[in-house]
Design a protein around this motif. Structure first.
Motif, mmCIF file in Angstrom:
data_model
loop_
_atom_site.group_PDB
_atom_site.id
_atom_site.type_symbol
_atom_site.label_atom_id
_atom_site.label_comp_id
_atom_site.label_asym_id
_atom_site.label_seq_id
_atom_site.Cartn_x
_atom_site.Cartn_y
_atom_site.Cartn_z
ATOM 1 N N UNK A 1 -0.402 8.688 -12.750
ATOM 2 C CA UNK A 1 -0.860 8.869 -11.487
ATOM 3 C C UNK A 1 0.033 7.859 -10.494
ATOM 4 N N UNK A 2 0.617 8.372 -9.247
ATOM 5 C CA UNK A 2 1.393 7.439 -8.482
ATOM 6 C C UNK A 2 0.655 7.580 -6.968
ATOM 7 N N UNK A 3 0.759 6.365 -6.303
ATOM 8 C CA UNK A 3 0.643 6.473 -4.970
ATOM 9 C C UNK A 3 1.088 7.387 -4.100
ATOM 10 N N UNK A 4 0.273 8.316 -3.350
ATOM 11 C CA UNK A 4 1.063 9.417 -2.505
ATOM 12 C C UNK A 4 0.811 10.590 -3.027
ATOM 13 N N UNK A 5 0.357 10.714 -4.306
ATOM 14 C CA UNK A 5 0.219 11.875 -5.228
ATOM 15 C C UNK A 5 -1.159 12.576 -4.382
ATOM 16 N N UNK A 6 -1.093 13.971 -4.515
ATOM 17 C CA UNK A 6 -2.365 14.708 -3.871
ATOM 18 C C UNK A 6 -3.314 15.123 -5.148
ATOM 19 N N UNK A 7 -4.748 15.051 -4.256
ATOM 20 C CA UNK A 7 -5.980 15.624 -5.108
ATOM 21 C C UNK A 7 -6.303 16.879 -4.917
ATOM 22 N N UNK A 8 -6.233 17.889 -5.886
ATOM 23 C CA UNK A 8 -6.794 19.128 -5.567
ATOM 24 C C UNK A 8 -7.990 19.350 -6.146
ATOM 25 N N UNK A 9 -8.640 20.171 -5.787
ATOM 26 C CA UNK A 9 -10.174 20.571 -6.314
ATOM 27 C C UNK A 9 -10.170 22.128 -6.363
ATOM 28 N N UNK A 10 -10.430 22.524 -7.647
ATOM 29 C CA UNK A 10 -10.066 24.060 -7.912
ATOM 30 C C UNK A 10 -11.232 25.089 -7.422
ATOM 31 N N UNK A 11 -12.282 24.254 -6.623
ATOM 32 C CA UNK A 11 -13.381 25.298 -5.926
ATOM 33 C C UNK A 11 -14.553 24.440 -5.562
ATOM 34 N N UNK A 12 -15.474 25.321 -5.139
ATOM 35 C CA UNK A 12 -16.856 24.775 -4.375
ATOM 36 C C UNK A 12 -17.195 23.786 -5.298
ATOM 37 N N UNK A 13 -17.985 22.906 -4.646
ATOM 38 C CA UNK A 13 -18.745 21.970 -5.485
ATOM 39 C C UNK A 13 -20.287 22.100 -5.505
ATOM 40 N N UNK A 14 -20.863 21.892 -6.798
ATOM 41 C CA UNK A 14 -22.376 21.753 -6.915
ATOM 42 C C UNK A 14 -23.027 23.180 -7.300
ATOM 43 N N UNK A 15 -22.195 24.169 -7.488
ATOM 44 C CA UNK A 15 -23.000 25.512 -7.680
ATOM 45 C C UNK A 15 -23.786 25.387 -9.015
ATOM 46 N N UNK A 16 -23.276 24.872 -10.073
ATOM 47 C CA UNK A 16 -23.992 24.928 -11.540
ATOM 48 C C UNK A 16 -25.260 24.029 -11.372
#
Length: 370
Positions: free
Chosen positions: A195-210
């Motif tokens: 991991x490097x500074x400037x990398x992007x963070x992706x989340x694959x979908x909505x949080x907390x459903x389960x």
């Protein structure tokens, strides 16, 4: 408010950007010490108490380089040079059937996902059952059928297992332990160290459903909401992402402890910081409403079909488009980036322009959700 699935607006104190660096030393993530004399529910929640237990008990006894990476699965190199992943997990969710899934589906999906997070394609699973005396055979058959269907859909085989029965009252109906294995394609490398500074963070979908689906299914809270678990095998989604963003650095499914805890684990492992943007975090309005009623931050609620990915900045757009092209990733979002400072910490930029520190989960607000 550009998030079509809704957003979570924190009610916690907010600090100006300039204040964060001054306050960071008191919040900075350090390995917690085990101070308890007895095991508590918090030790199984995936947050600070879990980390302390693992460090003081299991790492101290079993410590070796493979274990000390603290991934959800161990990457093993065979004499042939081929690399495989082995992951194991136990499932004690209550109730064993909930909106959107069951303990059987959860056991298969959770194990497949842990294998996929290390870059492997899940292939085989073992399953061990602890059954309480008096558990209905008809219900057992239904759970096993759920597992068989989930395995077939996930492209894995359940190839071995074990069954134990304990006296009435010695367990809570049924517990399942699964171990999964899979092969890592040649040339694929995923690690927090990349991991490097400037990398992007992706989340694959909505949080907390389960987490919210299971919590409400218990019926103790007198809250009714149309919330279903997101339990699913994310391996197909991972393969789409890695094809579109081959320089992907790191993956982790946001189960116990939620996205907030997972990002803290990443920050500590890579020695950098994670900056999240509150208005980009996808939370369904019903989930957000239930969390507000219970006083729980969606950032700490477990998911069973979502993962966090760190990708190279030049591949973020293609990676996000790939995620959104699959039914499991329609709500995927770019939620943040990797920063140099504050190191080993997670900071949330709020919708009002301020910032707050996101610490690891403390305690266990949602026991036995997986």
């Amino acid at each position: 408010m550009n998030n079509p699935t809704g957003q979570y607006l924190s009610s916690r104190p907010r600090f100006a950007e300039s204040q964060v660096i001054e306050r960071i030393e008191s919040f900075r993530r350090r390995r917690p010490r085990l101070l308890d004399d007895q095991v508590t529910l918090a030790h199984g929640a995936g947050g600070k108490a879990s980390a302390a237990l693992i460090d003081a008990v299991f790492l101290e006894a079993f410590g070796n380089p493979l274990l000390e990476s603290l991934g959800d699965g161990a990457v093993l190199t065979l004499p042939s040079g081929e690399r495989i992943v082995m992951s194991t997990d136990s499932f004690v969710v209550q109730p064993i059937r909930f909106p959107g899934g069951s303990i059987g589906e959860l056991a298969v999906h959770g194990t497949c996902n842990d294998v996929a997070m290390a870059g492997a394609v899940p292939t085989w699973i073992s399953a061990a059952f602890v059954l309480e005396e008096g558990f209905p055979i008809a219900e057992l058959k239904e759970i096993v059928a759920d597992m068989a269907a989930a395995a077939a859909k996930s492209g894995v085989q359940i190839v071995t297992g074990d069954t134990k029965v304990v006296p009435r009252g010695a367990a809570d109906g049924m517990f399942i332990t699964t171990t999964g294995t899979g092969v890592i394609p040649a040339g694929r490398q995923l690690s927090a160290q990349s991991v490097r500074s400037g990398d992007k963070v992706l989340l694959s979908g909505s949080m907390g459903d389960h987490g919210m689906a299971v919590m409400l299914a218990r019926g103790d809270l007198a809250i009714e909401a149309d919330i279903s678990s997101d339990t699913a095998s994310v391996s197909p989604l991972v393969e789409l992402l890695l094809a579109a963003a081959p320089s992907t650095r790191w993956l982790r499914d946001a189960t116990r402890g939620g996205v907030g805890t997972v990002c803290n684990e990443l920050a500590q492992a890579c020695g950098l910081g994670v900056l999240l943007h509150e208005d980009r975090l996808p939370v369904r309005p019903t989930v957000n409403g239930a969390c507000e009623l219970l006083g729980i931050d969606p950032l700490y609620v477990a998911n069973e079909g979502k993962f966090v990915a760190v990708v190279a900045p030049e591949e973020a757009h293609a990676g996000l488009a790939a995620l959104r092209s699959h039914p499991l990733g329609v709500d995927a979002a770019e939620v943040g980036e990797i920063v140099t400072e504050p190191a080993e910490s997670v900071v949330l930029r709020t919708g009002f322009g301020g910032t707050r520190i996101v610490d690891m989960l403390v305690g266990d607000p949602l026991p036995r959700i997986c």
